[in-house]
Motif scaffolding. Structure first.
Motif, mmCIF file in Angstrom:
data_model
loop_
_atom_site.group_PDB
_atom_site.id
_atom_site.type_symbol
_atom_site.label_atom_id
_atom_site.label_comp_id
_atom_site.label_asym_id
_atom_site.label_seq_id
_atom_site.Cartn_x
_atom_site.Cartn_y
_atom_site.Cartn_z
ATOM 1 N N MET A 122 82.018 32.643 18.225
ATOM 2 C CA MET A 122 83.516 32.626 18.201
ATOM 3 C C MET A 122 83.970 33.240 19.692
ATOM 4 N N MET A 123 83.250 34.491 20.001
ATOM 5 C CA MET A 123 83.734 34.985 21.338
ATOM 6 C C MET A 123 82.949 34.081 22.446
ATOM 7 N N GLU A 124 81.808 33.791 22.253
ATOM 8 C CA GLU A 124 81.329 32.803 23.249
ATOM 9 C C GLU A 124 82.157 31.677 23.674
ATOM 10 N N ARG A 125 82.885 31.166 22.594
ATOM 11 C CA ARG A 125 83.833 30.024 23.044
ATOM 12 C C ARG A 125 85.009 30.398 23.429
ATOM 13 N N ASP A 126 85.563 31.652 23.258
ATOM 14 C CA ASP A 126 86.842 31.962 23.621
ATOM 15 C C ASP A 126 86.866 33.246 24.473
ATOM 16 N N SER A 127 86.745 34.349 23.919
ATOM 17 C CA SER A 127 87.323 35.624 24.627
ATOM 18 C C SER A 127 86.100 35.882 25.715
ATOM 19 N N LYS A 131 75.322 48.226 29.314
ATOM 20 C CA LYS A 131 76.022 49.039 28.868
ATOM 21 C C LYS A 131 77.409 49.006 29.639
ATOM 22 N N TYR A 132 77.419 49.004 31.005
ATOM 23 C CA TYR A 132 78.582 48.847 31.769
ATOM 24 C C TYR A 132 79.414 47.552 31.533
ATOM 25 N N GLY A 133 78.496 46.483 31.326
ATOM 26 C CA GLY A 133 79.117 45.209 31.018
ATOM 27 C C GLY A 133 79.850 45.075 29.655
ATOM 28 N N SER A 134 79.025 45.624 28.644
ATOM 29 C CA SER A 134 79.800 45.630 27.123
ATOM 30 C C SER A 134 81.145 46.606 27.155
ATOM 31 N N SER A 135 81.033 47.646 28.035
ATOM 32 C CA SER A 135 82.162 48.427 27.977
ATOM 33 C C SER A 135 83.210 47.993 28.735
ATOM 34 N N LEU A 136 83.006 47.340 29.669
ATOM 35 C CA LEU A 136 84.001 46.301 30.541
ATOM 36 C C LEU A 136 84.744 45.293 29.827
ATOM 37 N N TYR A 137 83.650 44.605 28.930
ATOM 38 C CA TYR A 137 84.432 43.604 27.881
ATOM 39 C C TYR A 137 85.085 44.227 26.958
ATOM 40 N N ARG A 138 84.645 45.176 26.244
ATOM 41 C CA ARG A 138 85.463 45.676 25.190
ATOM 42 C C ARG A 138 86.797 46.132 25.737
ATOM 43 N N ALA A 139 86.820 46.769 26.892
ATOM 44 C CA ALA A 139 88.182 47.165 27.585
ATOM 45 C C ALA A 139 89.140 46.106 27.835
ATOM 46 N N PHE A 140 88.445 44.914 28.087
ATOM 47 C CA PHE A 140 89.325 43.584 28.179
ATOM 48 C C PHE A 140 89.910 43.116 26.820
ATOM 49 N N LEU A 141 88.887 43.186 25.931
ATOM 50 C CA LEU A 141 89.575 42.919 24.805
ATOM 51 C C LEU A 141 90.626 43.904 23.996
ATOM 52 N N LEU A 142 90.521 45.126 24.273
ATOM 53 C CA LEU A 142 91.449 46.106 23.871
ATOM 54 C C LEU A 142 92.787 46.082 24.563
ATOM 55 N N ARG A 143 92.699 45.440 25.632
ATOM 56 C CA ARG A 143 94.104 44.894 26.428
ATOM 57 C C ARG A 143 94.891 43.809 25.592
ATOM 58 N N GLU A 144 93.871 42.855 25.117
ATOM 59 C CA GLU A 144 94.406 41.871 24.413
ATOM 60 C C GLU A 144 94.720 41.987 22.927
ATOM 61 N N PHE A 145 94.330 43.378 22.490
ATOM 62 C CA PHE A 145 94.207 43.575 21.101
ATOM 63 C C PHE A 145 93.442 42.536 20.092
ATOM 64 N N SER A 146 92.097 42.391 20.698
ATOM 65 C CA SER A 146 91.462 41.325 20.002
ATOM 66 C C SER A 146 90.014 41.845 19.914
ATOM 67 N N ASN A 147 90.002 43.066 19.708
ATOM 68 C CA ASN A 147 88.727 43.670 19.965
ATOM 69 C C ASN A 147 87.705 43.759 18.400
ATOM 70 N N GLU A 148 88.311 43.187 17.388
ATOM 71 C CA GLU A 148 87.641 43.332 16.380
ATOM 72 C C GLU A 148 86.250 42.502 16.042
ATOM 73 N N ASN A 149 86.207 41.429 16.700
ATOM 74 C CA ASN A 149 84.849 40.808 16.533
ATOM 75 C C ASN A 149 84.017 41.485 17.406
ATOM 76 N N LEU A 150 84.033 42.027 18.660
ATOM 77 C CA LEU A 150 83.240 42.650 19.375
ATOM 78 C C LEU A 150 82.852 43.994 18.740
ATOM 79 N N ASP A 151 83.637 44.831 17.996
ATOM 80 C CA ASP A 151 83.448 46.072 17.231
ATOM 81 C C ASP A 151 82.606 45.644 16.020
ATOM 82 N N PHE A 152 82.711 44.638 15.475
ATOM 83 C CA PHE A 152 81.958 44.248 14.221
ATOM 84 C C PHE A 152 80.397 44.096 15.038
#
Length: 214
Positions: free
Chosen positions: A189-194, A99-120
């Protein structure tokens, strides 16, 4: 050609250029030389201050982000030990299991404005655990938000996957596998990039290898 500067008793410097039998004398006012020197110094000072200010702003944004993450986590989500955080680098699945790791990862993506893949991806995980009578409505909502062309959070999927996903949710009986193909593609896509960029970020490294920062 030889250059030989000569100083007179005034505020000028004579630069003598001798070439063969011809001699050219160039007079450079000392005041102008000083002016150019002062302008250069001011420019260097401003650039240095700008870099320092930029670094300070970046550090401040990172600290604010960390504070926001800590506030968003429930009291039961304790800061993980380095050994646990290091396991997140083993696979995307292990990161998302925390839970901590996924929240941290999402925060990282939000900073980059690229969180749509994870949200889906997370919306599909929640959908899989829904009660059968609520699946149809949730499936349609996920499709509208992420899969449909011009969706508000449209994920990058090929046309065949979009058509197959639409057919799945329009069937008489919606099941937990309706988004499987689309979810696998976004995860890939996420595994290869973000995900790889996250593992190189300070947000992750500070947890996994605190000895490098303290």
């Amino acid at each position: 050609m030889t250059n030989s500067p000569e100083h007179d008793s005034g505020n000028k410097v004579k630069l003598v250029l001798a070439h063969s039998l011809n001699t050219i004398v160039i007079v450079i006012p000392t005041t102008k030389r000083n002016l150019v020197h002062n302008v250069k110094e001011r420019i260097v000072t401003k650039l240095s201050n700008k870099r320092s200010s930029s670094c300070s702003s970046s550090d401040m944004r990172l600290q604010n982000l960390k504070s926001n993450i800590r506030r968003s986590l429930s009291p039961s989500s304790a800061r993980p030990q380095p050994e646990e955080a290091q396991k997140w680098a083993e696979s995307f699945t292990k990161l998302m299991a925390s839970k901590y790791g996924s929240s941290l990862y999402r925060a990282f993506l939000l900073r980059e404005f690229s969180n749509e893949n994870l949200d889906f991806w997370m919306a599909v995980e929640e959908y899989k655990n829904s009660k059968p009578q609520k699946m149809a409505a949730k499936a349609q909502q996920i499709y509208n938000d992420f899969v449909a062309v011009k969706a508000t959070k449209q994920v990058n999927l090929d046309a065949e996957t979009r058509i197959l996903t639409l057919a799945n949710i329009q069937s008489d009986i919606a099941d937990q596998f309706a988004f499987d193909r689309a979810q696998r593609r976004t995860q890939h896509m996420m595994e290869r990039d973000s995900y790889l960029r996250f593992l190189q970020s300070e947000l992750f490294l500070e947890l996994a290898h605190p000895e490098r920062y303290y």
